[in-house]
Design a protein around this motif. Sequence first.
Motif, short mmCIF file in Angstrom:
data_model
loop_
_atom_site.label_atom_id
_atom_site.label_comp_id
_atom_site.label_asym_id
_atom_site.label_seq_id
_atom_site.Cartn_x
_atom_site.Cartn_y
_atom_site.Cartn_z
N THR A 26 17.08 31.06 91.58
CA THR A 26 15.70 31.50 91.45
C THR A 26 15.33 31.65 89.98
OG1 THR A 26 16.24 33.86 91.50
CG2 THR A 26 15.92 32.75 93.63
N LEU A 27 14.03 31.75 89.72
CA LEU A 27 13.59 31.91 88.34
C LEU A 27 14.08 33.23 87.76
CD1 LEU A 27 12.00 30.97 85.91
CD2 LEU A 27 9.92 31.90 86.96
N GLU A 28 14.05 34.29 88.55
CA GLU A 28 14.55 35.58 88.06
C GLU A 28 16.02 35.50 87.68
OE1 GLU A 28 12.84 35.16 90.81
OE2 GLU A 28 11.40 36.77 91.17
N GLU A 29 16.81 34.81 88.51
CA GLU A 29 18.23 34.67 88.22
C GLU A 29 18.44 33.85 86.95
OE1 GLU A 29 19.89 34.80 92.85
OE2 GLU A 29 19.50 32.89 91.84
N ALA A 30 17.66 32.80 86.78
CA ALA A 30 17.79 31.97 85.58
C ALA A 30 17.46 32.78 84.33
CB ALA A 30 16.87 30.75 85.69
N ASP A 32 17.62 36.09 83.99
CA ASP A 32 18.69 37.08 83.80
C ASP A 32 19.90 36.45 83.13
OD1 ASP A 32 17.19 39.10 84.88
OD2 ASP A 32 18.04 38.92 86.90
N LEU A 33 20.26 35.24 83.55
CA LEU A 33 21.39 34.56 82.94
C LEU A 33 21.12 34.25 81.47
CD1 LEU A 33 22.37 32.08 85.81
CD2 LEU A 33 23.74 33.98 84.96
N ALA A 34 19.89 33.83 81.17
CA ALA A 34 19.54 33.53 79.78
C ALA A 34 19.61 34.78 78.92
CB ALA A 34 18.14 32.91 79.72
N LEU A 35 19.09 35.89 79.42
CA LEU A 35 19.10 37.13 78.65
C LEU A 35 20.52 37.63 78.42
CD1 LEU A 35 16.08 38.99 80.28
CD2 LEU A 35 16.13 37.80 78.10
N GLY A 231 23.36 29.57 79.52
CA GLY A 231 24.77 29.80 79.27
C GLY A 231 25.69 29.40 80.40
N GLN A 232 25.34 28.34 81.12
CA GLN A 232 26.18 27.85 82.21
C GLN A 232 26.82 26.52 81.81
OE1 GLN A 232 26.62 29.75 85.25
NE2 GLN A 232 25.73 31.11 83.71
#
Length: 447
Positions: A26-30, A32-35, A231-232
Motif C-alpha cells: 500500500t502507499l502508506e506502507e511504501a 513508512d519504508l521510505a521514512l 530501501g528494498q
Amino acid sequence: MNVIRIFIFFCLFTATPVAYAQETLTLEEAIDLALTNNQEITIQRKQTDIVRNNVYRGNAGLLPTISLIGNGSYSSGNTEVTLRTFAQSPEAPSQITVDEDNVVTEQASAVVQADYVIFAGFSGQYRYRLLEHSATISRYQQEILVNNTVLSVAELFLEIAKLQRREELLRETIEISEERLAKVNDQFAFGKATGLDILRAETNLDQDQTALDNVSLAKNNLLKDLNFLIGQPAESNYTVTAVYQLPDVVSLDSLKQQVLQSNPERKLQAESLMAAQDQRKLTQANRYPQLRAFANYGYQWQRNDVQQLAELQNVGYTAGVSLRYNLYRGGQTRRNLQNDQLAIEAEEVRLQQVRERLVNQAIKEYSTLEYLQTQLAREEKNLDTFTESFCRMQERYYNGKATSLDIRDTQMALLNANITVSDIQAEIIQSFMRLENLRGGLFTTEH
C-alpha cells in the motif's frame, strides 16, 4: 516529534492483487519504508541531530570555562648576575657581579583557573541565537527532503498503479483477441473466413502481447526505482494496492495563504533572513568593549642557584578583571557590517522570490487539478459510450453482422478509453499530492 500527515484518496482505478503477485504494497506502507530506510533521509536526520546537539549555552560562550593548568621546567647553564649595592661611600662597590657555571633553575606550578566574559556587546546571546537558527534551518531542510521523498514515492507508486492497471486491461484484451482468433479458426474450418482473417487475428493478438510486454517492462523498471527509494532490494516484486478517499480541495485564496504560511521552503528562507539579521548584530558587537573576569587557585614553586631567593613556594588564589576595547581594527568591523547588510538584502529578495515562486506553482497546480477533474468527467462519459458500443459490436460480430476489423476498432477504442480514465484518475491524485506538498501538509515537524 515528526508527524506524517498523509491525506487519503479514493482511487477509482484500484489495482486488485492478481494470482501471479508475490505480495501487495500500500502507499502508506511504501511511505513508512521510505521514512525508515531511505539513505538520504537517514543522513539528513543525523546531520540535523548534530546541529541540534550544538545548541547549548557553552558553545556560545555564555558559560564560564574552568581549566587546570600545570607546567614545569628545568634549566642549567652559565649565569652572570649583576646586583646593585646602593652603597653611599665611594670605597664600597656600587655593583656586585656573580658569574657561575652550571646554574640550575627549577620551576613548577599547578593552577585551577576560571574565566568568564561579563560583557561583550551581547555577542554571546547572538551566537546562541545563530546556533538556534542553524538547528531550525536544518530541521526545515529535513522537512523539505522528507516531503520531496514522500512525494516521489507517491508519484512512483501511482505510476506503477497506472501501468499495473494497463496490464490488467491488456490481459482482458488478449483474452478477447484469443477468443476472436479461435472463432476465426472455427469460421475458416466451415469456409466462412479466409486465411487473411486468421492472419489479421493472429497479428492483433501479437500486437496486444507486445503491448503487454512493453508495459510490464516499464512497470518493472519503475518498481526498481521505487525499491531504491524505500530501501528494498532491487529485485523485490509486488503489486500495489490502494483505496483512498479524495478530500475536498480548498479554495485558491485559502491555498495561497496556507502555502505562504506553512510551506517549509518558505519557512527555511524566512529563518535564513533572521539568521542574517542576527549575524549583523553579532558583528556590531565588536564595537563594544569586552569585560572579562578570572580567578584561580594554585601552587607555585621555584628554585634558583644564584638568586637571593634560593627557593620560593606560593599557595593561594588570584582574582581580577580585564577590559579590552578595540579603538581601531583597520576598518574590519565597518566593512563586515556593510557585507552583513548586503547579505540581509539578498535574503529579503530570496524570500520574496520563494514566496512568488511557490504561489505561482500553487496556482498552476490548482488550475491543472481543475482541468483534470473536468477532463475526467468528460472521459468517463466517453468510456460509457465506448463500453456500450463495444458490447453492441461484439454481439453483432458473433451474429455475423460485423467484421473482425469492426470489433477490433471498437475493442481498441474501449481499451484506450479505459487507459485514459485510469491515467487521469492517477494524475488527479498526483496533482493533489503536489498541492499538499506546496501547502506543507505531507510532512510537518512539531516540538
